[in-house]
Write a protein that holds these residues in place. Structure first.
Motif, PDB file in Angstrom:
ATOM      1  N   ASP A  36      77.759  92.358  11.987  1.00 21.55           N
ATOM      2  CA  ASP A  36      76.720  91.505  11.402  1.00 21.55           C
ATOM      3  C   ASP A  36      75.373  92.017  11.885  1.00 21.55           C
ATOM      4  N   GLN A  37      74.499  92.317  10.962  1.00 25.47           N
ATOM      5  CA  GLN A  37      73.216  92.923  11.325  1.00 25.47           C
ATOM      6  C   GLN A  37      72.290  91.981  12.078  1.00 25.47           C
ATOM      7  N   ASP A  38      72.595  90.697  12.102  1.00 30.91           N
ATOM      8  CA  ASP A  38      71.704  89.731  12.744  1.00 30.91           C
ATOM      9  C   ASP A  38      72.258  89.136  14.042  1.00 30.91           C
ATOM     10  N   ILE A  39      73.381  89.618  14.509  1.00 30.11           N
ATOM     11  CA  ILE A  39      73.957  89.137  15.768  1.00 30.11           C
ATOM     12  C   ILE A  39      73.665  90.175  16.845  1.00 30.11           C
ATOM     13  N   GLY A  40      73.254  89.711  17.998  1.00 30.39           N
ATOM     14  CA  GLY A  40      72.968  90.611  19.109  1.00 30.39           C
ATOM     15  C   GLY A  40      74.179  91.455  19.458  1.00 30.39           C
ATOM     16  N   LEU A  41      73.933  92.707  19.742  1.00 32.07           N
ATOM     17  CA  LEU A  41      75.033  93.641  19.983  1.00 32.07           C
ATOM     18  C   LEU A  41      75.839  93.274  21.219  1.00 32.07           C
ATOM     19  N   PHE A  42      75.193  92.757  22.243  1.00 33.59           N
ATOM     20  CA  PHE A  42      75.943  92.333  23.423  1.00 33.59           C
ATOM     21  C   PHE A  42      76.733  91.070  23.115  1.00 33.59           C
ATOM     22  N   ASP A  43      76.242  90.247  22.177  1.00 33.92           N
ATOM     23  CA  ASP A  43      77.003  89.081  21.735  1.00 33.92           C
ATOM     24  C   ASP A  43      78.259  89.497  20.977  1.00 33.92           C
ATOM     25  N   LEU A  44      78.244  90.681  20.397  1.00 33.58           N
ATOM     26  CA  LEU A  44      79.408  91.213  19.687  1.00 33.58           C
ATOM     27  C   LEU A  44      80.411  91.864  20.638  1.00 33.58           C
ATOM     28  N   GLY A  45      80.050  91.927  21.918  1.00 40.17           N
ATOM     29  CA  GLY A  45      80.958  92.502  22.905  1.00 40.17           C
ATOM     30  C   GLY A  45      80.592  93.886  23.381  1.00 40.17           C
ATOM     31  N   ALA A  46      79.419  94.377  23.008  1.00 42.56           N
ATOM     32  CA  ALA A  46      79.003  95.704  23.451  1.00 42.56           C
ATOM     33  C   ALA A  46      78.795  95.714  24.960  1.00 42.56           C
ATOM     34  N   THR A  47      79.139  96.829  25.557  1.00 46.28           N
ATOM     35  CA  THR A  47      78.922  97.028  26.988  1.00 46.28           C
ATOM     36  C   THR A  47      77.783  98.028  27.173  1.00 46.28           C
ATOM     37  N   SER A  48      77.360  98.182  28.396  1.00 46.28           N
ATOM     38  CA  SER A  48      76.328  99.181  28.685  1.00 46.28           C
ATOM     39  C   SER A  48      76.809 100.579  28.316  1.00 46.28           C
ATOM     40  N   ALA A  49      78.079 100.854  28.556  1.00 46.33           N
ATOM     41  CA  ALA A  49      78.638 102.162  28.190  1.00 46.33           C
ATOM     42  C   ALA A  49      78.603 102.366  26.682  1.00 46.33           C
ATOM     43  N   PRO A  74      67.774  94.128  19.947  1.00 49.76           N
ATOM     44  CA  PRO A  74      69.209  93.990  20.196  1.00 49.76           C
ATOM     45  C   PRO A  74      70.112  93.740  18.991  1.00 49.76           C
ATOM     46  N   THR A  75      69.559  93.594  17.802  1.00 51.18           N
ATOM     47  CA  THR A  75      70.426  93.460  16.632  1.00 51.18           C
ATOM     48  C   THR A  75      70.334  94.727  15.796  1.00 51.18           C
ATOM     49  N   VAL A  76      71.306  94.929  14.942  1.00 47.40           N
ATOM     50  CA  VAL A  76      71.277  96.085  14.035  1.00 47.40           C
ATOM     51  C   VAL A  76      70.006  96.050  13.190  1.00 47.40           C
ATOM     52  N   ALA A  77      69.674  94.883  12.653  1.00 44.28           N
ATOM     53  CA  ALA A  77      68.494  94.763  11.788  1.00 44.28           C
ATOM     54  C   ALA A  77      67.213  95.104  12.550  1.00 44.28           C
ATOM     55  N   GLN A  78      67.091  94.592  13.772  1.00 47.17           N
ATOM     56  CA  GLN A  78      65.879  94.853  14.555  1.00 47.17           C
ATOM     57  C   GLN A  78      65.776  96.326  14.945  1.00 47.17           C
ATOM     58  N   LEU A  79      66.876  96.921  15.362  1.00 47.16           N
ATOM     59  CA  LEU A  79      66.850  98.322  15.762  1.00 47.16           C
ATOM     60  C   LEU A  79      66.572  99.222  14.563  1.00 47.16           C
TER      61      LEU A  79
END
Length: 87
Positions: A36-49, A74-79
């Protein structure tokens, strides 16, 4: 803990709109079909790695991308919007 492959970018097409490229790279890094382009990537389960792997792949197209840019957008849309403006 979910077993994921890190984004290598080896088979990812990096030519397309910024939103499509960022979405594809993040989905690959997270082992998902899409994100989802509007959900924060860390909220999607992304790690620092995951983030470091994604930055490494995206730098193939946007060499000036910095790790801090992902934290600041931090979101796909923002980046994607940031990368379009920076191009």
């Amino acid at each position: 803990m979910t077993d994921r492959t890190n984004a290598s970018g080896a088979s990812l097409a990096l030519d397309g709109t910024a939103i499509d490229v960022v979405r594809t790279v993040w989905a690959d890094a997270l082992g998902l079909d899409d994100v989802d382009q509007d959900i924060g990537l860390f909220d999607l389960g992304a790690t620092s790695a995951d983030m470091l792997s994604v930055v490494r792949v995206l730098r193939q197209r946007w060499p000036r991308l910095r790790v801090v840019d992902v934290f600041d957008h931090p979101t796909v849309a923002q980046l994607a919007a940031f990368l379009e403006d920076a191009a």
